[in-house]
Design a protein around this motif. Structure first.
Motif, short mmCIF file in Angstrom:
data_model
loop_
_atom_site.label_atom_id
_atom_site.label_comp_id
_atom_site.label_asym_id
_atom_site.label_seq_id
_atom_site.Cartn_x
_atom_site.Cartn_y
_atom_site.Cartn_z
N LEU A 7 0.82 -1.21 0.00
CA LEU A 7 0.00 0.00 0.00
C LEU A 7 0.85 1.25 0.00
N LEU A 8 1.95 1.24 0.73
CA LEU A 8 2.85 2.41 0.74
C LEU A 8 3.42 2.67 -0.65
N ASP A 9 3.76 1.62 -1.39
CA ASP A 9 4.25 1.79 -2.75
C ASP A 9 3.19 2.42 -3.65
N ARG A 10 1.94 1.98 -3.48
CA ARG A 10 0.85 2.58 -4.26
C ARG A 10 0.67 4.05 -3.89
N LEU A 11 0.80 4.36 -2.60
CA LEU A 11 0.63 5.75 -2.16
C LEU A 11 1.74 6.65 -2.69
N GLU A 12 2.97 6.13 -2.76
CA GLU A 12 4.07 6.93 -3.34
C GLU A 12 3.76 7.29 -4.78
N ALA A 13 3.26 6.31 -5.56
CA ALA A 13 2.91 6.58 -6.95
C ALA A 13 1.72 7.55 -7.04
N THR A 14 0.79 7.42 -6.11
CA THR A 14 -0.37 8.32 -6.08
C THR A 14 0.06 9.75 -5.80
N LEU A 15 0.98 9.91 -4.86
CA LEU A 15 1.48 11.24 -4.52
C LEU A 15 2.14 11.90 -5.73
N LYS A 16 2.95 11.14 -6.46
CA LYS A 16 3.60 11.69 -7.65
C LYS A 16 2.58 12.10 -8.70
N ALA A 17 1.53 11.28 -8.87
CA ALA A 17 0.49 11.61 -9.85
C ALA A 17 -0.28 12.86 -9.42
N ALA A 18 -0.54 12.99 -8.11
CA ALA A 18 -1.25 14.16 -7.60
C ALA A 18 -0.41 15.43 -7.77
N GLU A 19 0.90 15.32 -7.55
CA GLU A 19 1.79 16.48 -7.70
C GLU A 19 1.93 16.88 -9.16
N ALA A 20 1.94 15.89 -10.08
CA ALA A 20 2.06 16.18 -11.51
C ALA A 20 0.77 16.74 -12.09
N ASN A 21 -0.34 16.54 -11.38
CA ASN A 21 -1.65 17.02 -11.84
C ASN A 21 -2.31 17.77 -10.69
N PRO A 22 -1.84 19.00 -10.40
CA PRO A 22 -2.24 19.71 -9.18
C PRO A 22 -3.71 20.08 -9.09
N THR A 23 -4.44 20.07 -10.20
CA THR A 23 -5.87 20.38 -10.13
C THR A 23 -6.73 19.11 -10.06
N ALA A 24 -6.09 17.97 -10.12
CA ALA A 24 -6.85 16.70 -10.11
C ALA A 24 -7.37 16.39 -8.72
N LEU A 25 -8.54 15.78 -8.68
CA LEU A 25 -9.03 15.19 -7.44
C LEU A 25 -8.31 13.87 -7.22
N VAL A 26 -8.27 13.42 -5.97
CA VAL A 26 -7.60 12.16 -5.64
C VAL A 26 -8.59 11.29 -4.87
N MET A 27 -8.94 10.15 -5.45
CA MET A 27 -9.86 9.23 -4.80
C MET A 27 -9.08 8.06 -4.22
N VAL A 28 -9.28 7.80 -2.93
CA VAL A 28 -8.65 6.65 -2.29
C VAL A 28 -9.74 5.64 -2.00
N SER A 29 -9.52 4.39 -2.37
CA SER A 29 -10.58 3.39 -2.31
C SER A 29 -10.17 2.16 -1.53
N GLY A 30 -10.96 1.81 -0.53
CA GLY A 30 -10.70 0.61 0.27
C GLY A 30 -11.43 0.70 1.59
N GLY A 31 -12.26 -0.32 1.90
CA GLY A 31 -13.11 -0.20 3.07
C GLY A 31 -13.00 -1.30 4.10
N VAL A 32 -12.00 -2.18 3.99
CA VAL A 32 -11.89 -3.25 4.99
C VAL A 32 -11.23 -2.70 6.24
N PRO A 33 -11.92 -2.69 7.37
CA PRO A 33 -11.34 -2.08 8.58
C PRO A 33 -10.39 -3.02 9.32
N LYS A 34 -9.36 -2.43 9.88
CA LYS A 34 -8.45 -3.13 10.78
C LYS A 34 -8.14 -2.18 11.94
N ASN A 35 -8.34 -2.67 13.13
CA ASN A 35 -8.07 -1.88 14.34
C ASN A 35 -8.80 -0.52 14.29
N GLY A 36 -10.03 -0.54 13.75
CA GLY A 36 -10.87 0.66 13.78
C GLY A 36 -10.68 1.63 12.64
#
Length: 378
Positions: A228-257
């Motif tokens: 997940l951290l590797d995916r987030l690093e790539a997401t951050l780069k994409a968000a920085e390269a596209n500063p007006t883009a919205l960023v959707m994070v998807s995943g709903g399985v809970p762990k420890n609340g």
């Protein structure tokens, strides 16, 4: 109650008024009722033992509940073996799911949805031969079962059996030519995506852009694992390269609340992404849920382009089902893949093995509407 209604209730079939002789003289109604009751007695005596046993309903509910519990969250297999399936040896949670729906199907042989569930569980376990036999059995009972026939074509394509796929497609077109063509296009697109070399470049895109980052299971303490951290690093780069883009994070399985979406959002905000840019999708439990929920949100925001971020081993499947989900919703958004490398090399990441082919087709069939467990999932 009319005698015809009594017969219909007892046999589970439809009886029309024209099927029952009309009385032609006094006392005819009495003789008519007697004839119906006599016929009913014959039907009951000829029926399999337990065909009208109302306790079957309770057992079927127990089996369905058990099957879906083990499908989603597992459980104590030995306990299921001892308490629910006496005399059956089980080795894993999908054994429990398959056994549950097999017995439910035996108790209610007209419920084809239970047989679809058996076949789907066999596919999850990579039992393609058994799944094929189950789908063929469905077609024997219901020759116009389009979903079962479409699965036979998909199984042939998973195996790379071009002749088998062509024959299965001919049969599918015989049932519904227009829908069969839709599935042919789906399968062709899936093969095209599998043939593409993975992209690890970070694109800069104009227009209404949404970066969609797919989650990955959290550790038991609710923290992000390396994938997940590797995916987030790539997401951050994409968000920085596209500063007006919205960023959707998807995943709903809970762990420890906390859910994947919660953890992903906090990580991005900590790295400098404005919270106002982030959309959290935290209801999904698996890839199909990710894609369906994300697609609905993308329609709401009318995205022109979706920058899809996930691991390289997951991208071909995620992109295939995302494109299909958007097409079903008439959203002509381009899907641009950004891969987070989770293979030793990029060349290794480009290889598509038989197991990956299977899950790509499995989830494509599922998102197309041929649901794994009909009536039991969204």
């Amino acid at each position: 109650m009319k005698p015809s209604s009594i017969l219909a209730l007892l046999t589970g079939s439809t009886v029309f008024a024209s099927d029952v002789p009309r009385p032609t003289k006094a006392g005819g109604a009495r003789r008519r009722l007697l004839a119906v009751l006599t016929a009913t007695a014959c039907l009951i005596s000829a029926a399999p033992v337990g065909a009208f046993d109302q306790t079957n309903a309770a057992r079927i509910k127990q089996l369905v509940d058990t099957g879906m519990q083990y499908y989603w969250s597992g459980g104590d297999v030995k306990k299921a073996e001892a308490e629910v399936f006496k005399g059956i040896t089980l080795h894993g949670k999908y054994d429990v799911v398959e056994a549950a729906f097999k017995e439910a199907s035996t108790l209610a042989p007209k419920r084809l949805d239970f047989q679809y569930a058996v076949a789907s569980t066999q596919i999850i376990q990579k039992k393609l031969d058994e799944a094929q036999t189950t789908f063929q059995g469905i077609l024997e009972k219901e020759p116009t079962a389009f979903d079962a026939q479409s699965w036979l074509e998909a199984i042939a394509r998973i195996r790379g059996d071009e002749t088998g796929a062509a024959l299965a497609h001919q049969a599918l077109a015989g049932l519904d030519r227009e829908r069969a063509e839709e599935y042919r296009k789906r399968f062709v697109r899936a093969e095209q995506i599998m043939a593409e070399k993975p992209s690890f470049d970070i694109p800069t895109v104009s227009g209404k852009v949404v970066v969609v980052a797919l989650g990955y299971a959290l550790a038991d303490d609710g923290t992000a694992q390396q994938t997940l951290l590797d995916r987030l690093e790539a997401t951050l780069k994409a968000a920085e390269a596209n500063p007006t883009a919205l960023v959707m994070v998807s995943g709903g399985v809970p762990k420890n609340g906390v859910t994947e979406g919660d953890v992903m959002s906090k990580w991005l905000v900590d790295k400098g992404v404005s919270r106002d840019r982030i959309i959290i999708e935290d209801k999904s439990k698996d890839t199909i849920g990710n894609v369906i929920n994300a697609a609905n949100l993308l329609v709401r925001h009318q995205a022109d382009t979706v920058i899809l971020v996930t691991s390289s081993s997951h991208m071909r499947r995620a992109r295939t089902v995302m494109e299909d989900a958007l097409k079903q919703r008439d959203l002509p958004a381009a899907v641009v893949p950004v891969n987070a490398l989770d293979a030793p090399t990029q060349d290794e990441a480009a290889k598509v093995g038989p197991d990956e082919r299977l899950v790509i087709y499995r989830d494509l069939m599922r998102v197309s509407g041929v649901w794994a467990y009909p009536g039991l999932q969204q």
